[in-house]
Design a protein around this motif. Structure first.
Motif, PDB file in Angstrom:
ATOM      1  N   LEU A 179       0.825  -1.206   0.000  1.00  0.00           N
ATOM      2  CA  LEU A 179       0.000   0.000   0.000  1.00  0.00           C
ATOM      3  C   LEU A 179       0.860   1.257   0.000  1.00  0.00           C
ATOM      4  CD1 LEU A 179      -2.837  -0.967   2.509  1.00  0.00           C
ATOM      5  CD2 LEU A 179      -3.120  -0.406   0.097  1.00  0.00           C
ATOM      6  N   LYS A 180       1.924   1.224   0.751  1.00  0.00           N
ATOM      7  CA  LYS A 180       2.809   2.386   0.823  1.00  0.00           C
ATOM      8  C   LYS A 180       3.425   2.678  -0.542  1.00  0.00           C
ATOM      9  CE  LYS A 180       6.452   4.318   3.770  1.00  0.00           C
ATOM     10  NZ  LYS A 180       7.359   4.049   4.917  1.00  0.00           N
ATOM     11  N   ASN A 181       3.833   1.629  -1.245  1.00  0.00           N
ATOM     12  CA  ASN A 181       4.394   1.809  -2.586  1.00  0.00           C
ATOM     13  C   ASN A 181       3.342   2.351  -3.554  1.00  0.00           C
ATOM     14  OD1 ASN A 181       6.900   0.854  -1.787  1.00  0.00           O
ATOM     15  ND2 ASN A 181       6.483  -1.259  -2.413  1.00  0.00           N
ATOM     16  N   ALA A 182       2.113   1.806  -3.464  1.00  0.00           N
ATOM     17  CA  ALA A 182       1.036   2.270  -4.344  1.00  0.00           C
ATOM     18  C   ALA A 182       0.696   3.728  -4.060  1.00  0.00           C
ATOM     19  CB  ALA A 182      -0.200   1.391  -4.164  1.00  0.00           C
ATOM     20  N   MET A 183       0.646   4.085  -2.785  1.00  0.00           N
ATOM     21  CA  MET A 183       0.317   5.459  -2.421  1.00  0.00           C
ATOM     22  C   MET A 183       1.401   6.426  -2.888  1.00  0.00           C
ATOM     23  SD  MET A 183      -0.638   7.021   1.315  1.00  0.00           S
ATOM     24  CE  MET A 183      -2.084   5.997   1.445  1.00  0.00           C
ATOM     25  N   HIS A 184       2.648   5.997  -2.801  1.00  0.00           N
ATOM     26  CA  HIS A 184       3.749   6.850  -3.250  1.00  0.00           C
ATOM     27  C   HIS A 184       3.608   7.168  -4.740  1.00  0.00           C
ATOM     28  CE1 HIS A 184       7.773   8.587  -3.305  1.00  0.00           C
ATOM     29  NE2 HIS A 184       8.020   7.869  -4.392  1.00  0.00           N
TER      30      HIS A 184
ATOM     31  N   PHE B 268       0.877   5.909   9.028  1.00  0.00           N
ATOM     32  CA  PHE B 268       0.807   5.601  10.454  1.00  0.00           C
ATOM     33  C   PHE B 268       1.244   4.141  10.613  1.00  0.00           C
ATOM     34  CE2 PHE B 268      -2.427   8.662   9.226  1.00  0.00           C
ATOM     35  CZ  PHE B 268      -2.233   9.711  10.115  1.00  0.00           C
ATOM     36  N   GLU B 269       2.534   3.921  10.517  1.00  0.00           N
ATOM     37  CA  GLU B 269       3.058   2.564  10.420  1.00  0.00           C
ATOM     38  C   GLU B 269       2.768   1.738  11.665  1.00  0.00           C
ATOM     39  OE1 GLU B 269       6.837   1.906   8.746  1.00  0.00           O
ATOM     40  OE2 GLU B 269       6.793   3.675   7.453  1.00  0.00           O
ATOM     41  N   ASN B 270       2.814   2.342  12.837  1.00  0.00           N
ATOM     42  CA  ASN B 270       2.567   1.586  14.068  1.00  0.00           C
ATOM     43  C   ASN B 270       1.146   1.047  14.137  1.00  0.00           C
ATOM     44  OD1 ASN B 270       5.177   2.013  14.961  1.00  0.00           O
ATOM     45  ND2 ASN B 270       4.641   3.837  16.168  1.00  0.00           N
ATOM     46  N   GLN B 271       0.209   1.761  13.494  1.00  0.00           N
ATOM     47  CA  GLN B 271      -1.189   1.324  13.484  1.00  0.00           C
ATOM     48  C   GLN B 271      -1.543   0.523  12.231  1.00  0.00           C
ATOM     49  OE1 GLN B 271      -0.439   4.750  14.037  1.00  0.00           O
ATOM     50  NE2 GLN B 271      -0.402   4.377  16.236  1.00  0.00           N
ATOM     51  N   GLY B 272      -0.620   0.443  11.281  1.00  0.00           N
ATOM     52  CA  GLY B 272      -0.914  -0.253  10.033  1.00  0.00           C
ATOM     53  C   GLY B 272      -1.949   0.480   9.202  1.00  0.00           C
ATOM     54  N   VAL B 273      -1.893   1.809   9.238  1.00  0.00           N
ATOM     55  CA  VAL B 273      -2.891   2.647   8.567  1.00  0.00           C
ATOM     56  C   VAL B 273      -2.181   3.685   7.702  1.00  0.00           C
ATOM     57  CG1 VAL B 273      -4.734   4.359   8.928  1.00  0.00           C
ATOM     58  CG2 VAL B 273      -4.603   2.330  10.391  1.00  0.00           C
ATOM     59  N   LEU B 274      -2.807   4.006   6.566  1.00  0.00           N
ATOM     60  CA  LEU B 274      -2.333   5.078   5.703  1.00  0.00           C
ATOM     61  C   LEU B 274      -3.484   6.044   5.457  1.00  0.00           C
ATOM     62  CD1 LEU B 274      -1.481   2.059   4.329  1.00  0.00           C
ATOM     63  CD2 LEU B 274       0.167   3.552   3.206  1.00  0.00           C
ATOM     64  N   GLY B 275      -3.155   7.281   5.134  1.00  0.00           N
ATOM     65  CA  GLY B 275      -4.196   8.261   4.850  1.00  0.00           C
ATOM     66  C   GLY B 275      -3.908   9.013   3.568  1.00  0.00           C
ATOM     67  N   ILE B 276      -4.960   9.322   2.811  1.00  0.00           N
ATOM     68  CA  ILE B 276      -4.790  10.143   1.615  1.00  0.00           C
ATOM     69  C   ILE B 276      -5.809  11.275   1.625  1.00  0.00           C
ATOM     70  CG2 ILE B 276      -3.955   8.199   0.243  1.00  0.00           C
ATOM     71  CD1 ILE B 276      -6.606   8.306  -1.300  1.00  0.00           C
ATOM     72  N   GLN B 277      -5.430  12.339   0.982  1.00  0.00           N
ATOM     73  CA  GLN B 277      -6.307  13.489   0.815  1.00  0.00           C
ATOM     74  C   GLN B 277      -6.486  13.706  -0.680  1.00  0.00           C
ATOM     75  OE1 GLN B 277      -4.957  16.973   2.920  1.00  0.00           O
ATOM     76  NE2 GLN B 277      -6.051  18.348   1.545  1.00  0.00           N
TER      77      GLN B 277
END
Length: 290
Positions: free
Chosen positions: A72-77, A105-114
């Motif tokens: 997910l992090k790679n896709a979001m980038h 938010f790596e500790n929570q296993g969450v990402l956010g987008i605007q």
């Protein structure tokens, strides 16, 4: 693997459905996961952030949880450099970014987008000329082309047959200049998309035929039939509804599937009994609810 059972409805403007864009499979999943969080009657602020929980994401799309956050992090980038090409009211192409910011938010296993402010009119506060579907219908798709082709078809569920030229499909999928030979376009684009459309959890049973001019294949005709008669709806509070009409539109007195679809769209802004075509005709001439 646990089945993700929260109902999520994707609702996009038809202009965005028709837009040209290039997204990987996981980039598309990420965008749709966030779009499905936008409720039709929920005020949208320009700085609103939408969150993706890696565990829920893996359950929804039937992925192994190991490595999902990194994926997910790679896709979001990569999404930061992605654009959708829409056609403005003057008929000119306009490129719009999908997102304007992202947060981890790596500790929570969450990402956010605007979402980019220019993208908001295409994914929120939609009252007409939109397409909606249950995200579960695309949750098992495995190619990057299955989702955009599915969206083109579901925009006109009532037709059950649509023809697109090869050039139109390539513009939609940002494949101009690639796959000049039909055998390659078929192998890498059409066949994977058809496998996605016909997966056992999809909305349609679909086939296709080619259209020729002389010996050259110039277009593809898709034939598709919904497996379920109901279409996902939002309830009157603006929440995804698990209840939808289970009968055919004829049994409610509608004159065509297109008229029934018009009633579905009108029910987003008007109070009336969707199972009675006469009530729809009365509501059509009234102002929207406030």
């Amino acid at each position: 693997m646990k089945q993700y059972d929260k109902k999520m409805i994707v609702k996009k403007s038809n202009e965005l459905i028709d837009a040209g864009f290039e997204l990987s499979l996981n980039e598309s999943r990420l965008i749709l996961y966030c779009v499905a969080q936008i409720l039709p009657k929920q005020p949208i602020k320009p700085d609103e952030m939408y969150f993706v929980d890696a565990k829920n994401f893996s359950e929804l799309f039937h992925l192994d949880i190991a490595g999902v956050y990194k994926t997910l992090k790679n896709a979001m980038h990569k999404l930061g450099d992605r654009w959708a090409t829409v056609i403005d009211k003057n008929g000119d192409p306009k490129e719009i970014r999908w997102i304007i910011s992202r947060q981890y938010f790596e500790n929570q296993g969450v990402l956010g987008i605007q979402f980019h402010p220019e993208m908001l009119p295409y994914v929120s506060a939609l009252k007409k000329h939109f397409t909606q579907y249950d995200i579960k219908f695309i949750s098992r798709m495995k190619s990057s082309y299955g989702i955009p082709i599915y969206e083109l078809l579901t925009k006109r569920r009532d037709l059950k047959e649509q023809t697109f030229t090869i050039d139109v499909l390539k513009r939609k999928l940002k494949l101009e200049g690639r796959y000049s030979a039909w055998r390659d376009f078929k192998r890498y684009v059409i066949e994977p998309a058809m496998n996605d459309l016909n997966n056992e959890f999809g909305e349609f049973d679909a086939t296709y035929k080619t259209v020729k001019e002389g010996r050259a294949i110039v277009a593809v005709t898709f034939h598709y039939k919904p497996r379920n008669k109901s279409i996902p709806l939002f309830d009157k509070q603006g929440n995804p509804s698990s209840e939808a009409p289970q009968k055919r539109w004829e049994e409610y007195g509608y004159r065509s599937a297109f008229e029934f679809r018009e009633a579905l769209e009108l029910s987003e802004t008007h109070e009336f009994d969707l199972t009675d075509a006469k009530e729809f005709l009365k509501a059509r001439g009234k102002p929207a609810n406030k």
